[in-house]
Design a protein around this motif. Sequence first.
Motif, mmCIF file in Angstrom:
data_model
loop_
_atom_site.group_PDB
_atom_site.id
_atom_site.type_symbol
_atom_site.label_atom_id
_atom_site.label_comp_id
_atom_site.label_asym_id
_atom_site.label_seq_id
_atom_site.Cartn_x
_atom_site.Cartn_y
_atom_site.Cartn_z
ATOM 1 N N PRO A 126 0.824 -1.207 0.000
ATOM 2 C CA PRO A 126 0.000 0.000 0.000
ATOM 3 C C PRO A 126 0.853 1.251 0.000
ATOM 4 O O PRO A 126 2.015 1.242 0.433
ATOM 5 N N GLU A 384 -10.142 6.380 -2.976
ATOM 6 C CA GLU A 384 -8.908 7.104 -3.255
ATOM 7 C C GLU A 384 -8.288 6.554 -4.536
ATOM 8 O O GLU A 384 -8.315 5.346 -4.771
ATOM 9 N N HIS A 442 -4.028 3.160 -9.554
ATOM 10 C CA HIS A 442 -4.554 2.303 -8.496
ATOM 11 C C HIS A 442 -5.759 2.974 -7.851
ATOM 12 O O HIS A 442 -5.852 4.207 -7.822
ATOM 13 N N VAL A 443 -6.648 2.158 -7.295
ATOM 14 C CA VAL A 443 -7.798 2.680 -6.558
ATOM 15 C C VAL A 443 -7.894 1.936 -5.238
ATOM 16 O O VAL A 443 -7.607 0.739 -5.160
ATOM 17 N N ARG A 444 -8.265 2.671 -4.193
ATOM 18 C CA ARG A 444 -8.426 2.074 -2.867
ATOM 19 C C ARG A 444 -9.785 2.484 -2.319
ATOM 20 O O ARG A 444 -10.189 3.637 -2.426
ATOM 21 N N TYR A 446 -12.413 2.394 1.027
ATOM 22 C CA TYR A 446 -12.721 2.187 2.431
ATOM 23 C C TYR A 446 -14.239 2.009 2.521
ATOM 24 O O TYR A 446 -15.001 2.964 2.356
ATOM 25 N N GLN A 451 -11.602 -2.751 3.810
ATOM 26 C CA GLN A 451 -10.919 -1.870 2.876
ATOM 27 C C GLN A 451 -10.019 -2.727 2.006
ATOM 28 O O GLN A 451 -9.546 -3.780 2.412
ATOM 29 N N ASP A 452 -9.789 -2.270 0.773
ATOM 30 C CA ASP A 452 -8.950 -3.027 -0.145
ATOM 31 C C ASP A 452 -8.517 -2.089 -1.257
ATOM 32 O O ASP A 452 -9.075 -0.988 -1.434
ATOM 33 N N ARG A 453 -7.518 -2.505 -2.014
ATOM 34 C CA ARG A 453 -7.012 -1.716 -3.138
ATOM 35 C C ARG A 453 -6.831 -2.629 -4.337
ATOM 36 O O ARG A 453 -6.684 -3.845 -4.202
ATOM 37 N N THR A 454 -6.841 -2.035 -5.520
ATOM 38 C CA THR A 454 -6.694 -2.814 -6.736
ATOM 39 C C THR A 454 -6.206 -1.905 -7.848
ATOM 40 O O THR A 454 -6.212 -0.668 -7.721
#
Length: 660
Positions: A126, A384, A442-444, A446, A451-454
Amino acid sequence: MVVKVSVVVNICNPGDRADPCIRSVLEQTLDHYEVIFVDDGSTDGISERLDTVAGVRNNVRVLHLPHTGSRVRGFNVGMAAANGRYVYLLDQLDRLERGALAAMYRRAQECEADVLVGRLVRDGGPPLTAFEADRNRADILSDKLLSLLTPHKLYRRAFLEEHRLGFAVPGGRLAEQTFALQTYLTAKIVAVMAEPVCCHLGERAEQPEDPKNVLAELRTLLDVLDAHTEGRQRERMYAHWMRSTLLRPFMSARFAGSSSERGKVVALHRELLLERFPEHLDRYLPAHLRAAATLLREGRVDKLVALANSARHTKVHADLREVRWDAETLVLCLAVELFADRDQPVYFRERDGRLHWCPPAQVTKSMTPEVTDVTGAVSRARMEVYLRNEVTGAVYFVPVGFEVERVAEEEGTRLRIVGEARVDVATAAMGGPLQTGHWEVHVRMYGGAHQDRTRVRRPEGPLTCLGVLALAPRQRLIVPCWSDAGELGLAVEPRSFSESIALVSPGASVTRQSGHLYVVLPVPYVPPSGGPAMELVLRTASGRLREICAPAMVEPGVPGRVAGQLVAKVPVKRLLPGRDSLGPGAWLTSLRTGDSEVGLRFGLQMRGGTVQVLPAAQVDPQRRGELDHDTSLRRLARRVPGARHLVRLARAGKHRYLRD
């Protein structure tokens, strides 16, 4: 001579992996600094190499210790031997930017800082959100210093000596965090320098630690908190380590997949939870960790496993709905949502005007409404979007406007965040322009419970490949493009007209008509002259080498989606194809301009009279796109100090798309 900075570097059997680190500390631009290598009983020849360096560099010392395997012991010895006004701690796989010490020393003097954190970047994981802006007087909580608990900081040596600060030996990861926390809590001034990038964090192998030792170090850390904090500040800090150290291990695939000593680990963590973490701290946790805390207090190993299996499959999906340009700003229209499985969204239940998370069926009976209530968390849900340079690892967040949608269905309520991210390449780098190169998007998310990002992936249908000439700080072509895995990236200032086409070549299409194959490639930007004369080159991917060349012409594109189209007409013959005809098999493609040739990121497969467009890596696994996944060779190459600058110099003058 007054030594300004002492750099302490831990060394233990690195082989040649420490070479980038060693070069980076020896090539600093700061005058009057020293380097102290602390060797923990290495047996791979590095000790002799370092002694040789020290013999010819009067600012280098090597301290040889008997082997203990402890990183923090080396830091203690190095700090005790340091002569500099400031001390910087570094591991053997990290590396400094060439001007890092000079920049950090200058800023520390200006701020009169006891502790200064220069910008850190890492290859994966992250983003480090604490570097969104410079902070001359940073606050531990509001400025997110708890995300910066590694030893990589500039410390005023007199401050360390005055407060007798050091690492607990033998010490593990939590001992490092305890040291960083003590410096934050006792320093008068902690400063954060968001620009420029100072240190690249190397990949540290995860060393298994005895749970008893980890929890003992956690107790020591909590004692430090008790001695220096109180009230809500103490509660929020307690909650940080409750999340990261006490509960998060129970959400891991390792815990879910291994039954070895699982009961013993649960018992040890449960004992500390009941001893030091009262239930009212649960309000600072997301819903799934509140559930984990509840089950841990009850000692329910079976239900913790069920919760872990559910949590590790929960992923965020990012739906890219539109890509368009607003003058020189790239606008990404996104919808993000959490899914419990590939096709199963995370559902919530509405009850008495409150929104509740739906835990896995196996643990539902153990959950009270207070545990599952996510009404407040949903009100703070956000998305985000950030850009990450694939070479330097630098990360910049971009402005995002969004709203949270509730979608009612029979199974429950889904939460979806819909918004627009705006990428202005002239100001995206903290008010400055993005540097030349490739940037991942990238996008995150909440959400209410997780929460996660990809990575942002390509939408279905035709790709938007329209490039734009940005005028600030100078004319530069900006091209949105996709990797072979379908992940969105941004190419800033491609090297040539041909490369700009190669970047968007995954959007190629073919049409067969009257014995010919028409290959159509998107062109992101068409120069006033129409571009140089080009040929499409096709070569067989296996077997006897055959090559076919076909003239390629630029034609008008699709307004708003692509500036132009490059069309090549290739003869096709299924049976007994001649030397200039496309026949059955796999073919790799490239563009030839004069005496230069650029590989394209697609190939052709002809089978049974049908021609199919495939990613180049699928036709030939040795061919890798510019924006595709990282390799160890690439990571090694970018660790060589100055290498990127040499590459940029070599590329200078080759940006021909403005004049071709």
